[in-house]
Enzyme design. Structure first.
Site, mmCIF file in Angstrom:
data_model
loop_
_atom_site.group_PDB
_atom_site.id
_atom_site.type_symbol
_atom_site.label_atom_id
_atom_site.label_comp_id
_atom_site.label_asym_id
_atom_site.label_seq_id
_atom_site.Cartn_x
_atom_site.Cartn_y
_atom_site.Cartn_z
ATOM 1 N N ARG A 128 68.801 -9.493 -29.017
ATOM 2 C CA ARG A 128 69.002 -9.559 -30.480
ATOM 3 C C ARG A 128 68.571 -8.214 -31.030
ATOM 4 N NH1 ARG A 128 67.338 -14.110 -34.832
ATOM 5 N NH2 ARG A 128 69.222 -14.944 -33.872
ATOM 6 N N HIS A 174 77.374 -12.757 -34.694
ATOM 7 C CA HIS A 174 76.420 -13.737 -34.137
ATOM 8 C C HIS A 174 77.221 -14.795 -33.352
ATOM 9 C CE1 HIS A 174 72.857 -15.879 -33.473
ATOM 10 N NE2 HIS A 174 72.545 -16.295 -34.676
ATOM 11 N N GLN A 230 75.847 -18.424 -32.236
ATOM 12 C CA GLN A 230 75.734 -19.395 -33.318
ATOM 13 C C GLN A 230 77.058 -20.130 -33.529
ATOM 14 O OE1 GLN A 230 73.003 -20.291 -35.366
ATOM 15 N NE2 GLN A 230 74.464 -21.941 -35.725
ATOM 16 N N ASP A 242 75.292 -19.364 -45.608
ATOM 17 C CA ASP A 242 74.171 -18.741 -44.893
ATOM 18 C C ASP A 242 73.279 -18.082 -45.935
ATOM 19 O OD1 ASP A 242 72.545 -17.793 -42.876
ATOM 20 O OD2 ASP A 242 73.948 -16.285 -42.134
ATOM 21 N N CYS A 249 73.479 -22.093 -40.474
ATOM 22 C CA CYS A 249 72.914 -21.750 -39.163
ATOM 23 C C CYS A 249 71.391 -21.783 -39.153
ATOM 24 C CB CYS A 249 73.425 -20.396 -38.695
ATOM 25 S SG CYS A 249 72.842 -19.023 -39.701
ATOM 26 N N ARG A 272 72.749 -25.022 -30.271
ATOM 27 C CA ARG A 272 72.502 -23.667 -29.755
ATOM 28 C C ARG A 272 72.117 -23.757 -28.279
ATOM 29 N NH1 ARG A 272 71.240 -19.491 -33.184
ATOM 30 N NH2 ARG A 272 71.393 -18.293 -31.245
HETATM 31 N N1 CP Z 1 70.410 -19.187 -36.512
HETATM 32 C C1 CP Z 1 69.580 -18.363 -35.829
HETATM 33 O O1 CP Z 1 70.007 -17.436 -35.139
HETATM 34 O O2 CP Z 1 68.252 -18.678 -35.942
HETATM 35 P P1 CP Z 1 67.055 -17.739 -35.497
HETATM 36 O O3 CP Z 1 67.111 -16.496 -36.353
HETATM 37 O O4 CP Z 1 65.820 -18.546 -35.777
HETATM 38 O O5 CP Z 1 67.209 -17.405 -34.053
#
Ligand code: CP
Length: 308
Positions: A107, A134, A137, A225, A266, A294
């Site tokens: 990430r 992403h 997700q 979001d 998400c 997830r």
């Molecule tokens: N939706 C998501 O990626 O959550 P986090 O940022 O907690 O990993």
């Protein structure tokens, strides 16, 4: 190298295989405790590095649990604590890590970092979020939609709010899974033209509609979001709130969607900003199924990366 970098760069056939595999693996675990191993152990003997240059709850925990359920081991690394945060190049980091681990999930901020990691690593690399996309997700979101309502092909998905990285991966999925996509939000926060063109090139209908009630009319799925993403400066908060207030997903807005429409977010959410608690905890909402999925979706992604 079977990297999972984005939905638009993975074949529709492989994506479908991953969704079906995720649902099968989820079914196979019904009634089991979270720490119990899967029957087959596709990651037995595998070591997976999970690198975070941004905060995470869901991605971190779901990848960690998923690897362990499949018989592998993990190490969770913070970008700041690695030499990566102190001047070592991404290319050198990728080559070094490849000598220790069998897979890298990262990430990060810039898409270029992910791409450089994938170029120089000799093990599979998975995109755990960049400023631009992403994909993990949205794989979970497709699993969630289909387990509740059946095939997403031909459905109408409406995104209300900021055309951010999660919205980008939804547009990729629209093209690859064959559903129509409407974006409603202020023009300055429109999704990137490149992603709209990608979805349209696959023959699906993509619309931009500034009136949220009109946009949501006939929707099978409404998604939003957070209004301020992790890479947005804190100074942007007030302006974004002013721009996006009209696009809040509340009960009135949901009343324009189909009666059996689903609502997704998400997470993490800022309750009563981008969506009201009445919607988030209401009958349309599947937000915690999304969070759970997830785990199952990423297990399928990892299996695919190892050719299983
Ligand atoms: N939706 C998501 O990626 O959550 P986090 O940022 O907690 O990993």
């Amino acid at each position: 190298m079977p990297n999972f970098l984005d939905i638009h760069t993975t074949s529709a056939e492989d994506l479908r295989h991953m969704i079906d595999s995720a649902r099968a693996m989820k079914d196979a675990r019904k009634g089991r405790s979270k720490g119990e191993l899967d029957d087959d152990l596709p990651l037995a003997g595998k070591m997976v590095a999970l690198i975070f240059e941004k905060p995470s709850t869901r991605t971190r925990v779901s990848f960690d649990v998923g690897v362990r359920q499949m018989g592998g081991q993990t190490m969770v690394l913070s970008g700041k604590e690695m030499q990566l945060g102190h001047g070592e190049t991404i290319a050198d980091t990728a080559r070094v890590l490849s000598r220790y681990v069998d897979m890298i999930m990262i990430r990060t901020f810039e898409e270029a970092t992910l791409q450089e990691m994938a170029e120089y690593a000799s093990v599979p690399v998975i995109n755990g979020l960049t400023n631009r996309t992403h994909p993990c997700q949205i794989m979970a979101d497709i699993v969630t939609y289909e387990e509740h309502r059946g095939p997403i092909r031909g459905r109408k998905v409406v995104w209300s709010g900021d055309g951010n990285n999660v919205c980008a991966s939804f547009l990729h999925a629209a093209g690859q899974f064959g559903f129509d996509f409407t974006f409603t939000g202020p023009q300055v926060l429109d999704p990137e033209r490149e992603w709209i063109d990608f979805a349209r090139s696959k023959g699906v209908n993509v619309e931009i509609e500034r009136d949220p009630a009109k946009a949501v009319s006939g929707a099978d799925l409404v998604v939003t979001d957070t209004w301020v993403s992790m890479h947005d400066p804190e100074s942007a908060k007030e302006r974004r709130h002013n721009l996006l207030r009209a696009y809040q997903v509340n009960e009135e807005l949901m009343s324009h969607a189909k009666p059996d429409a689903l609502f997704m977010h998400c997470l993490p959410a800022h309750r009563n900003d981008e969506a009201t608690s009445a919607v988030m905890d209401g009958p349309h909402s599947v937000i915690f199924d999304e969070a759970e999925n997830r785990l199952h979706a990423q297990k399928a992604v990892m299996r695919w990366c190892f050719g299983k």
